[in-house]
Design a protein around this motif. Structure first.
Motif, mmCIF file in Angstrom:
data_model
loop_
_atom_site.group_PDB
_atom_site.id
_atom_site.type_symbol
_atom_site.label_atom_id
_atom_site.label_comp_id
_atom_site.label_asym_id
_atom_site.label_seq_id
_atom_site.Cartn_x
_atom_site.Cartn_y
_atom_site.Cartn_z
ATOM 1 N N GLU A 22 126.461 -73.115 -82.909
ATOM 2 C CA GLU A 22 126.332 -73.689 -84.255
ATOM 3 C C GLU A 22 125.359 -74.857 -84.317
ATOM 4 O O GLU A 22 124.787 -75.116 -85.357
ATOM 5 C CB GLU A 22 127.704 -74.110 -84.789
ATOM 6 C CG GLU A 22 128.539 -72.933 -85.213
ATOM 7 C CD GLU A 22 129.902 -73.337 -85.746
ATOM 8 O OE1 GLU A 22 130.203 -74.546 -85.785
ATOM 9 O OE2 GLU A 22 130.653 -72.432 -86.119
ATOM 10 N N THR A 23 125.185 -75.551 -83.231
ATOM 11 C CA THR A 23 124.290 -76.703 -83.240
ATOM 12 C C THR A 23 122.914 -76.357 -82.663
ATOM 13 O O THR A 23 122.071 -77.221 -82.514
ATOM 14 C CB THR A 23 124.897 -77.863 -82.423
ATOM 15 O OG1 THR A 23 125.124 -77.424 -81.086
ATOM 16 C CG2 THR A 23 126.183 -78.346 -83.053
ATOM 17 N N THR A 24 122.671 -75.085 -82.381
ATOM 18 C CA THR A 24 121.387 -74.652 -81.855
ATOM 19 C C THR A 24 120.347 -74.738 -82.946
ATOM 20 O O THR A 24 120.556 -74.288 -84.064
ATOM 21 C CB THR A 24 121.471 -73.203 -81.329
ATOM 22 O OG1 THR A 24 122.498 -73.146 -80.352
ATOM 23 C CG2 THR A 24 120.170 -72.751 -80.725
ATOM 24 N N ASP A 25 119.194 -75.303 -82.622
ATOM 25 C CA ASP A 25 118.101 -75.407 -83.588
ATOM 26 C C ASP A 25 117.582 -74.008 -83.893
ATOM 27 O O ASP A 25 117.162 -73.297 -82.988
ATOM 28 C CB ASP A 25 117.000 -76.276 -83.021
ATOM 29 C CG ASP A 25 115.868 -76.499 -83.982
ATOM 30 O OD1 ASP A 25 115.983 -76.135 -85.168
ATOM 31 O OD2 ASP A 25 114.835 -77.060 -83.553
ATOM 32 N N TYR A 74 122.186 -44.184 -76.047
ATOM 33 C CA TYR A 74 122.294 -45.577 -76.478
ATOM 34 C C TYR A 74 121.284 -46.451 -75.760
ATOM 35 O O TYR A 74 120.991 -46.249 -74.589
ATOM 36 C CB TYR A 74 123.694 -46.120 -76.190
ATOM 37 C CG TYR A 74 124.786 -45.390 -76.919
ATOM 38 C CD1 TYR A 74 125.104 -45.709 -78.230
ATOM 39 C CD2 TYR A 74 125.491 -44.366 -76.301
ATOM 40 C CE1 TYR A 74 126.103 -45.029 -78.902
ATOM 41 C CE2 TYR A 74 126.500 -43.686 -76.966
ATOM 42 C CZ TYR A 74 126.795 -44.022 -78.260
ATOM 43 O OH TYR A 74 127.784 -43.355 -78.937
ATOM 44 N N GLU A 75 120.774 -47.421 -76.503
ATOM 45 C CA GLU A 75 120.003 -48.522 -75.927
ATOM 46 C C GLU A 75 120.772 -49.783 -76.274
ATOM 47 O O GLU A 75 121.514 -49.813 -77.254
ATOM 48 C CB GLU A 75 118.608 -48.600 -76.544
ATOM 49 C CG GLU A 75 117.684 -47.519 -76.082
ATOM 50 C CD GLU A 75 116.249 -47.837 -76.446
ATOM 51 O OE1 GLU A 75 115.810 -48.994 -76.236
ATOM 52 O OE2 GLU A 75 115.575 -46.932 -76.947
ATOM 53 N N GLU A 76 120.584 -50.811 -75.492
ATOM 54 C CA GLU A 76 121.237 -52.085 -75.781
ATOM 55 C C GLU A 76 120.187 -53.175 -75.869
ATOM 56 O O GLU A 76 119.194 -53.163 -75.142
ATOM 57 C CB GLU A 76 122.259 -52.412 -74.703
ATOM 58 C CG GLU A 76 123.403 -51.412 -74.689
ATOM 59 C CD GLU A 76 124.503 -51.769 -73.712
ATOM 60 O OE1 GLU A 76 124.551 -52.933 -73.246
ATOM 61 O OE2 GLU A 76 125.317 -50.882 -73.417
ATOM 62 N N GLY A 77 120.416 -54.104 -76.783
ATOM 63 C CA GLY A 77 119.501 -55.211 -76.964
ATOM 64 C C GLY A 77 120.251 -56.521 -77.083
ATOM 65 O O GLY A 77 121.472 -56.543 -77.250
ATOM 66 N N LEU A 78 119.490 -57.600 -77.013
ATOM 67 C CA LEU A 78 120.062 -58.947 -77.100
ATOM 68 C C LEU A 78 119.642 -59.611 -78.406
ATOM 69 O O LEU A 78 118.463 -59.663 -78.744
ATOM 70 C CB LEU A 78 119.579 -59.810 -75.937
ATOM 71 C CG LEU A 78 120.001 -59.378 -74.543
ATOM 72 C CD1 LEU A 78 119.322 -60.261 -73.492
ATOM 73 C CD2 LEU A 78 121.505 -59.449 -74.394
ATOM 74 N N LEU A 79 120.641 -60.117 -79.126
ATOM 75 C CA LEU A 79 120.414 -60.795 -80.397
ATOM 76 C C LEU A 79 121.467 -61.868 -80.544
ATOM 77 O O LEU A 79 122.623 -61.664 -80.159
ATOM 78 C CB LEU A 79 120.511 -59.792 -81.550
ATOM 79 C CG LEU A 79 120.303 -60.317 -82.961
ATOM 80 C CD1 LEU A 79 118.832 -60.652 -83.181
ATOM 81 C CD2 LEU A 79 120.750 -59.288 -83.980
ATOM 82 N N GLY A 80 121.115 -63.003 -81.094
ATOM 83 C CA GLY A 80 122.094 -64.063 -81.329
ATOM 84 C C GLY A 80 122.290 -64.949 -80.115
ATOM 85 O O GLY A 80 121.387 -65.149 -79.310
ATOM 86 N N GLY A 81 123.501 -65.483 -80.005
ATOM 87 C CA GLY A 81 123.811 -66.427 -78.937
ATOM 88 C C GLY A 81 123.598 -65.872 -77.550
ATOM 89 O O GLY A 81 123.101 -66.572 -76.660
#
Length: 89
Positions: A85-88, A43-50
């Motif tokens: 939700e309010t992130t540009d 497994y590898e892990e990545g960062l996506l989203g908030g």
């Protein structure tokens, strides 16, 4: 086709909200399945989203797409939540 390789690489993108819990449960199922069929999974892990916004300052960590393309599969947990939700975009 399953079983053609000795080792399968999976990118885990747990992300936000219930994503970490969903991804952890899916990983346990995949590990058990691999064990029963004599397969190995790395497994590898990545960062996506908030979580990427919080940790890396952007909605996707640098180089994530290229890292995903080197894997045999990508598992995406969940992305988003009220906090972002309010992130540009």
């Amino acid at each position: 086709m399953i079983g053609e390789k000795d080792l399968y690489r999976v990118m885990l993108l747990a992300d936000d909200g219930i994503g970490p819990e969903v991804t952890a449960a899916a990983r346990r199922v995949l590990d058990e399945t691999a064990s029963r069929f004599g397969l190995r999974v790395d497994y590898e892990e990545g960062l996506l989203g908030g979580c990427a916004i919080d940790e890396a300052g952007a909605p996707m960590e640098e180089g994530l797409v290229d890292r995903c393309l080197t894997c045999d599969a990508v598992f995406l947990g969940a992305v988003g939540g009220p906090r972002w939700e309010t992130t540009d975009p």
